[in-house]
Design a protein around this motif. Structure first.
Motif, mmCIF file in Angstrom:
data_model
loop_
_atom_site.group_PDB
_atom_site.id
_atom_site.type_symbol
_atom_site.label_atom_id
_atom_site.label_comp_id
_atom_site.label_asym_id
_atom_site.label_seq_id
_atom_site.Cartn_x
_atom_site.Cartn_y
_atom_site.Cartn_z
ATOM 1 N N UNK A 40 74.814 82.426 72.811
ATOM 2 C CA UNK A 40 74.759 81.967 71.187
ATOM 3 C C UNK A 40 75.932 83.279 70.428
ATOM 4 N N UNK A 41 76.452 84.084 71.752
ATOM 5 C CA UNK A 41 77.666 84.761 70.825
ATOM 6 C C UNK A 41 79.100 83.005 70.562
ATOM 7 N N UNK A 42 78.975 82.138 71.505
ATOM 8 C CA UNK A 42 79.880 81.306 71.279
ATOM 9 C C UNK A 42 79.482 80.852 69.709
ATOM 10 N N UNK A 43 78.320 80.055 69.442
ATOM 11 C CA UNK A 43 77.901 79.882 68.245
ATOM 12 C C UNK A 43 75.943 80.262 68.435
ATOM 13 N N UNK A 44 74.896 80.302 67.643
ATOM 14 C CA UNK A 44 73.799 80.332 67.210
ATOM 15 C C UNK A 44 72.830 79.157 67.781
ATOM 16 N N UNK A 45 74.047 77.812 66.964
ATOM 17 C CA UNK A 45 73.330 76.761 67.025
ATOM 18 C C UNK A 45 72.892 76.297 69.294
ATOM 19 N N UNK A 46 73.472 77.207 69.832
ATOM 20 C CA UNK A 46 73.443 77.213 71.054
ATOM 21 C C UNK A 46 72.329 77.457 71.545
ATOM 22 N N UNK A 47 71.216 78.126 71.085
ATOM 23 C CA UNK A 47 69.936 78.866 71.315
ATOM 24 C C UNK A 47 69.282 77.973 72.300
ATOM 25 N N UNK A 51 65.196 76.761 64.255
ATOM 26 C CA UNK A 51 66.383 77.531 63.724
ATOM 27 C C UNK A 51 67.159 76.696 63.052
ATOM 28 N N UNK A 52 67.538 75.544 63.605
ATOM 29 C CA UNK A 52 67.902 74.169 63.430
ATOM 30 C C UNK A 52 68.039 74.200 62.171
ATOM 31 N N UNK A 53 66.433 73.313 62.820
ATOM 32 C CA UNK A 53 64.921 73.094 62.012
ATOM 33 C C UNK A 53 65.318 73.216 60.194
ATOM 34 N N UNK A 54 64.543 75.041 60.423
ATOM 35 C CA UNK A 54 65.760 75.939 59.129
ATOM 36 C C UNK A 54 66.882 75.160 58.301
ATOM 37 N N UNK A 55 67.952 75.525 59.090
ATOM 38 C CA UNK A 55 69.083 75.194 58.176
ATOM 39 C C UNK A 55 68.928 73.361 57.932
ATOM 40 N N UNK A 56 68.693 72.819 58.131
ATOM 41 C CA UNK A 56 68.771 71.215 57.515
ATOM 42 C C UNK A 56 69.482 71.530 56.144
ATOM 43 N N UNK A 57 68.490 72.400 55.737
ATOM 44 C CA UNK A 57 68.803 72.686 54.213
ATOM 45 C C UNK A 57 70.206 72.928 53.747
ATOM 46 N N UNK A 58 71.381 73.805 54.453
ATOM 47 C CA UNK A 58 71.887 74.334 53.984
ATOM 48 C C UNK A 58 71.465 76.248 54.311
ATOM 49 N N UNK A 59 69.864 76.544 54.335
ATOM 50 C CA UNK A 59 70.384 77.628 54.482
ATOM 51 C C UNK A 59 69.236 78.565 55.023
ATOM 52 N N UNK A 60 69.135 79.712 55.901
ATOM 53 C CA UNK A 60 67.699 79.788 56.487
ATOM 54 C C UNK A 60 66.952 80.424 56.052
ATOM 55 N N UNK A 61 65.820 79.691 55.785
ATOM 56 C CA UNK A 61 65.162 81.253 55.901
ATOM 57 C C UNK A 61 64.675 81.306 54.043
ATOM 58 N N UNK A 62 63.776 81.597 53.799
ATOM 59 C CA UNK A 62 62.008 81.770 54.360
ATOM 60 C C UNK A 62 61.559 80.725 53.567
#
Length: 190
Positions: free
Chosen positions: A158-165, A21-32
């Protein structure tokens, strides 16, 4: 003493989802894309393993009524979370880019009950069951008291931040170690 791999694999797959999820968000958006799909599939695998883990804990608790209720609620929650992640994967395959995903999610969530059951209340049952089952085991002194505390923290992260998954997955791995390497004495009447 035997190693019970599900107790290790489920947290590792959860952490893997968080990392992807973190890797996917590197470009500023997640998916697809590949990271979106692989991450979601990893968590879907974790959910299947968690249902197995819930069943194992239920057996350790002697199939009591309370444990049975938590098992059923947790399995239902895991099933609803699985549906949510399956929807995410399908939307990821259907959408040409991140912007195209929004309208597809809106269509799915417009179906009566889907938003509440699949995206809100349903998956919460999965997380609550994790905490309750290990707390029940701790009350019976089948796991150390720190296990439910650690599981509670990993559930709340994850309720604090999804980046903590990913951190939550690591904490779950630590919390489940006593179960992964235990003899898991099941009551004789089970």
């Amino acid at each position: 003493m035997r190693i019970h791999p599900a107790y290790l694999a489920a947290p590792l797959l959860s952490a893997g989802y968080g990392i992807l999820r973190l890797v996917d968000g590197i470009d500023g958006s997640r998916g697809p894309g590949p990271a979106w799909t692989a991450g979601h599939l990893a968590f879907m695998g974790a959910l299947v393993l968690f249902v197995y883990i819930f069943r194992e804990m239920w057996l350790m608790l002697g199939r009591s009524r309370g444990a049975t209720a938590v098992l059923v609620a947790g399995a239902a929650g895991a099933g609803l979370a699985f549906v949510q992640f399956a929807i995410d994967v399908v939307v990821g395959f259907m959408a040409a880019d991140h912007e195209a995903m929004g309208p597809l999610f809106d269509q799915v969530q417009a179906v009566p009950g889907v938003s509440l059951l699949v995206y809100q209340a349903g998956p919460v049952l999965f997380y609550v069951a994790q905490v309750v089952l290990v707390a029940m085991l701790a009350v019976r002194r089948q796991v150390p008291v720190w296990v439910p505390a650690l599981v509670l923290v990993q559930v709340l992260l994850p309720f604090v931040s999804l980046d903590l998954i990913p951190l939550g997955g690591l904490l779950a791995l630590i919390a489940f170690l006593p179960l992964a390497v235990s003899d898991r004495r099941v009551p004789a009447h089970a």
